[in-house]
Design a protein around this motif. Structure first.
Motif: not given
Length: 70
Positions: A2-3, A8-14, A51-60
Motif C-alpha cells: 500500500s502507498a 511509512a518505510e521510507e519515513k522510517s529510513k529517513i 519514491e513516495t510523494a508524502d516522503a518527499r514532502k517529509y524530507f522537504a
C-alpha cells in the motif's frame, strides 16, 4: 504494497539516518524518485531513494528545519 506502508518505510529510513546525526546535503531528482544524499559529521555518506510523494514532502520539511537551525 500500500502507498501508506511504502511511505511509512521510507519515513522510517529517513528518521533512522537523522537520529544518527546525518544531515541532508543534496537531493537529486529522477524519474523513479528523489535520491537523498546524506552526510554524517564523522565523514560517512549515504544515499537513499525516496519514491513516495508524502516522503518527499517529509524530507522537504526536514530540509527547511535543517536550514533554519543555528
Amino acid at each position: 504494497m500500500s502507498a501508506y506502508k511504502q511511505y511509512a518505510e521510507e519515513k522510517s529510513k529517513i528518521d533512522s539516518y537523522i537520529k544518527q546525526q546525518y544531515v541532508i546535503t543534496g537531493v537529486r531528482e529522477g524519474l523513479s524518485g528523489d535520491w537523498l544524499e546524506l552526510k554524517h559529521p564523522g565523514g560517512d555518506e549515504a544515499k537513499l531513494l525516496v519514491e513516495t510523494a508524502d516522503a518527499r514532502k517529509y524530507f522537504a520539511n526536514l530540509l527547511l528545519k535543517q536550514s533554519l537551525a543555528p
